[in-house]
Design an enzyme around this catalytic site. Structure first.
Site, PDB file in Angstrom:
ATOM      1  N   LYS A 176      -3.567  -0.764  15.223  1.00 28.39           N
ATOM      2  CA  LYS A 176      -2.942   0.019  16.292  1.00 28.39           C
ATOM      3  C   LYS A 176      -3.890   0.220  17.459  1.00 28.39           C
ATOM      4  O   LYS A 176      -5.092   0.347  17.286  1.00 28.39           O
ATOM      5  CB  LYS A 176      -2.542   1.390  15.754  1.00 28.39           C
ATOM      6  CG  LYS A 176      -1.237   1.364  15.007  1.00 28.39           C
ATOM      7  CD  LYS A 176      -0.533   2.708  15.088  1.00 28.39           C
ATOM      8  CE  LYS A 176       0.812   2.630  14.402  1.00 28.39           C
ATOM      9  NZ  LYS A 176       0.762   3.037  13.007  1.00 28.39           N
ATOM     10  N   GLU A 220       0.835  -1.212   0.000  1.00 28.20           N
ATOM     11  CA  GLU A 220       0.000   0.000   0.000  1.00 28.20           C
ATOM     12  C   GLU A 220       0.867   1.259   0.000  1.00 28.20           C
ATOM     13  O   GLU A 220       2.089   1.188   0.199  1.00 28.20           O
ATOM     14  CB  GLU A 220      -0.950   0.005   1.205  1.00 28.20           C
ATOM     15  CG  GLU A 220      -0.230   0.001   2.532  1.00 28.20           C
ATOM     16  CD  GLU A 220      -0.815   0.978   3.549  1.00 28.20           C
ATOM     17  OE1 GLU A 220      -1.254   2.079   3.165  1.00 28.20           O
ATOM     18  OE2 GLU A 220      -0.799   0.636   4.745  1.00 28.20           O
TER      19      GLU A 220
HETATM   20  N1  PSU Z   1      -2.659   2.142  10.477  1.00 25.28           N
HETATM   21  C1  PSU Z   1      -1.333   2.228  10.612  1.00 25.28           C
HETATM   22  N2  PSU Z   1      -0.604   2.852   9.652  1.00 25.28           N
HETATM   23  C2  PSU Z   1      -1.197   3.385   8.545  1.00 25.28           C
HETATM   24  C3  PSU Z   1      -2.610   3.251   8.404  1.00 25.28           C
HETATM   25  C4  PSU Z   1      -3.305   2.622   9.391  1.00 25.28           C
HETATM   26  O1  PSU Z   1      -0.806   1.754  11.597  1.00 25.28           O
HETATM   27  O2  PSU Z   1      -0.495   3.949   7.701  1.00 25.28           O
HETATM   28  C5  PSU Z   1      -3.277   3.756   7.163  1.00 25.28           C
HETATM   29  C6  PSU Z   1      -3.590   2.577   6.226  1.00 25.28           C
HETATM   30  O3  PSU Z   1      -3.373   2.960   4.885  1.00 25.28           O
HETATM   31  C7  PSU Z   1      -5.065   2.319   6.477  1.00 25.28           C
HETATM   32  C8  PSU Z   1      -5.567   3.719   6.742  1.00 25.28           C
HETATM   33  O4  PSU Z   1      -5.718   1.720   5.395  1.00 25.28           O
HETATM   34  O5  PSU Z   1      -4.540   4.351   7.492  1.00 25.28           O
HETATM   35  C9  PSU Z   1      -6.874   3.715   7.501  1.00 25.28           C
HETATM   36  O6  PSU Z   1      -7.411   4.979   7.509  1.00 25.28           O
HETATM   37  P1  PSU Z   1      -8.928   5.208   8.015  1.00 25.28           P
HETATM   38  O7  PSU Z   1      -8.888   4.927   9.487  1.00 25.28           O
HETATM   39  O8  PSU Z   1      -9.221   6.642   7.702  1.00 25.28           O
HETATM   40  O9  PSU Z   1      -9.778   4.253   7.249  1.00 25.28           O
END
Ligand code: PSU
Ligand code: MN
Length: 311
Positions: free
Chosen positions: A161, A29
């Protein structure tokens, strides 16, 4: 399959060749590059992950949107431009049409990268942590969880996380029909920490075992992802209580600064990193590289199985 990719897609020569030869591919990603890590660590990490995938016998396909085109596999120059550019968009599923119409560039989230991987017939994807249900805001549920229920791809990560509500995240994964498989662990890791108190649905100890679970899931006609959770390397994990103090402070700061929507995850990640004096950054880099290595092994096991099987 590849020749039928729709118009907005650009597949790199390397990935096209890997597809044609049926050799193992690992998708990567790019929101982690644009919004998850600071520069220049983001570029170094992206290159490191690609090299680790290659060293372990698979082809890395970093996925991102550049100038309104969806790329599967990036050149070094493209990767560097993406890593350096300020103000690129964080591209979740709802952003594709907007990014394409406006010719924007950005990093694809886990949800978006899963969608593209599946379209391109890539069966394994490595990342750091998935999005989930936010603490104190049960309506802020990452599109990652929805897409995990729809894309038959093995997603290799270190759980989610602890900035998130992990028990709720675990419940939504169940609702979406996503098997959570622990790689050499019985516990769902919380990214920086090896334990969360939450269990996995099954433990495996080899890449072949996860390949078998994935292929059986898909053979049965269930088109969901298999979430393979890998604990962070032993020496890089952080103490849970130190982490929790930083998370509480980061959540309070987000509230005070009225941060919401797609900005909240990058805000919390960055704030936690600042509050732990970059301790979390080195842990983050270590687990991303480890996950790339495990993903390449899983991609090899799936390719070997598919050649032997009735596909
Ligand atoms: N969690 C992490 N590192 C990240 C992300 C999540 O520890 O870089 C990023 C990933 O790309 C994940 C996105 O798909 O954040 C999720 O964002 P949201 O909570 O807005 O869906
Ligand atoms: Mn959200």
């Amino acid at each position: 399959m590849v020749s039928r990719l729709p118009d907005p897609y650009i597949i790199s020569k390397n990935i096209l060749h890997a597809k044609q030869f049926g050799s193992p591919i690992v998708a990567l990603e790019s929101t982690v590059i644009t919004h998850g890590l600071p520069h220049p660590e983001n570029f170094v990490l992206a290159k490191d992950m690609e090299n680790i995938v290659r060293e372990n016998g698979a082809s890395p396909a970093t996925i991102a949107i550049l100038d309104g085109k969806i790329h599967i596999g990036l050149s070094d120059t493209e990767l560097e431009v993406l890593a350096q550019e300020q103000g690129t968009r964080k591209i979740s599923l709802r952003d594709f049409g907007i990014a394409l119409a406006k010719g924007l560039s950005g990093g694809t989230t886990v949800a978006s990268t899963l969608f593209v991987s599946d379209l391109a017939g890539i069966k394994v994807f490595a990342t750091g942590g998935i999005g989930g249900v936010h603490r104190g805001n049960p309506f802020d549920v990452s599109a990652d969880l929805t897409q995990l229920g729809k894309s038959p791809v093995v997603v290799v990560c270190s759980g989610a996380k602890a900035i998130l509500d992990l028990p709720a995240t675990r419940e939504v994964l169940e609702t979406r029909g996503v098997p959570v498989v622990g790689y050499q662990t019985d516990e769902f890791p919380a990214f920086y920490t090896r334990s969360s108190g939450l269990m996995v649905d099954a433990r495996v100890d080899t890449p072949e075992e996860v390949a078998q679970i994935a292929l059986e899931t898909w053979e049965a006609g269930i088109n969901a992802a298999v979430l393979l959770v890998v604990p962070p390397p032993e020496d890089s994990g952080m103490a849970q209580d130190e982490m929790e103090v930083a998370i509480q402070k980061a959540l309070a700061d987000a509230e005070a600064q009225n941060i919401h929507g797609s900005a909240i995850t990058p805000f919390l990640l960055n704030r936690v990193s600042e509050l732990t004096q970059g301790n979390s950054l080195s842990a983050n880099l270590a687990l991303l590289k480890n996950n790339a290595r495990v993903a390449a092994k899983v991609a090899n096991a799936i390719s070997a199985n598919q050649q032997a099987g009735p596909y």
